[in-house]
Scaffold this motif. Structure first.
Motif, PDB file in Angstrom:
ATOM      1  N   HIS A 219     -50.197  15.278 109.849  1.00 66.70           N
ATOM      2  CA  HIS A 219     -50.385  15.056 108.410  1.00 66.70           C
ATOM      3  C   HIS A 219     -49.092  15.238 107.615  1.00 66.70           C
ATOM      4  O   HIS A 219     -49.121  15.371 106.410  1.00 66.70           O
TER       5      HIS A 219
ATOM      6  N   ASN B 294     -59.345  11.634 108.128  1.00 70.28           N
ATOM      7  CA  ASN B 294     -58.046  11.943 108.716  1.00 70.28           C
ATOM      8  C   ASN B 294     -57.031  10.821 108.480  1.00 70.28           C
ATOM      9  O   ASN B 294     -56.396  10.326 109.416  1.00 70.28           O
TER      10      ASN B 294
ATOM     11  N   LYS C  33     -54.434  14.195 113.768  1.00 71.57           N
ATOM     12  CA  LYS C  33     -53.189  13.449 113.603  1.00 71.57           C
ATOM     13  C   LYS C  33     -52.190  14.323 112.855  1.00 71.57           C
ATOM     14  O   LYS C  33     -52.542  15.326 112.254  1.00 71.57           O
TER      15      LYS C  33
ATOM     16  N   HIS D   6     -53.813   9.245 108.062  1.00 73.78           N
ATOM     17  CA  HIS D   6     -52.600   9.804 108.635  1.00 73.78           C
ATOM     18  C   HIS D   6     -51.351   9.577 107.798  1.00 73.78           C
ATOM     19  O   HIS D   6     -50.616  10.499 107.473  1.00 73.78           O
TER      20      HIS D   6
END
Length: 245
Positions: free
Chosen positions: A232, A151, A230, A153
């Motif tokens: 994106h 993930n 999060k 960000h």
């Protein structure tokens, strides 16, 4: 009637001794209170780390592996299951650097570690296949490491990770591909970096690695809990540039 000089001197000595006694009592009380505050702090939680050592095949191998692991600071106990080729290490909650140290000790004792399991994650190594044409010993060559981030960000997160990776001796360049959520780590000539050093750097940046690929093979990390989602929005824009120190 005037006091005798010896009597006056005695009174002064007695008063001085009483004042010193009060000071000593106050210091002792402060020390006791400080000890109570330290004692009130909760101890670090104890955890078990299981390591699969494929090459550990006999009692001699088991003694060699456990002997190396007991040398690691903080290790409370080492339990060997020879039939299952596993070692369970009991110690205070380990950092990524400590996990790398345990892995290194098993590797150093010819245990051939392939998997490490904690309560938080499972680390699995797929080693590169040996090439019969290059079986002879060759000098170490520098090759890039590819680090997949869970993930990833934004550029800010990538720079934060890169700052920690640049602290590793021998790293010359870190670049990012935001679309693939991957960092490329380049090193100085004839420099090889442990994937565990990179995992530790990512952890210190408060991020989670999913895989580290390089000359060592492919070390994947499967986390017990999913990462917090999060935004994106920034990650949708590919970026192949280098990240400065």
């Amino acid at each position: 009637m005037r006091s005798h000089p010896f009597t006056r001197e005695k009174e002064i000595r007695m008063r001085t001794m009483r004042e010193k006694s009060v000071v000593l009592v106050a210091v002792s009380a402060a020390c006791c209170l400080s000890s109570l505050v330290v004692a009130a702090q909760p101890p670090a939680p104890i955890q078990q780390v299981e390591i699969v050592a494929d090459k550990m095949c006999c009692a001699g191998c088991a003694r060699k592996v456990s002997g190396q692991l007991y040398a690691a600071k903080g290790v409370r106990d080492v339990a060997v299951d020879l039939k299952a080729h596993t070692v369970k290490v009991t110690l205070p909650q380990p950092s990524a650097a400590k996990l790398g140290q345990l892995w290194h000790y098993v590797e150093q004792s010819d245990g051939g570690p392939t998997k490490l399991v904690t309560a938080a994650a499972t680390y699995t190594l797929i080693r590169p296949k040996a090439d019969a044409n290059t079986a002879q010993q060759l000098p170490p060559q520098s090759s890039p490491l590819y680090v997949v981030i869970d993930n990833l960000h934004c550029q800010g997160c990538a720079k934060k990770i890169a700052a920690q990776i640049y602290a590793i001796k021998g790293v010359t360049k870190v670049s990012v591909d935001m679309a693939k959520e991957t960092l490329t780590v380049e090193t100085a000539r004839d420099t090889q970096i442990s994937p565990w050093a990179v995992i530790d750097a990512v952890s210190r940046a408060k991020e989670r690695p999913l895989a580290v690929l390089g000359s060592h093979g492919q070390l994947t990390i499967e986390w017990a809990n999913k990462a917090t989602p999060k935004n994106h929005q920034q990650a949708q824009q590919p970026n192949l540039g280098g990240l400065q120190r």
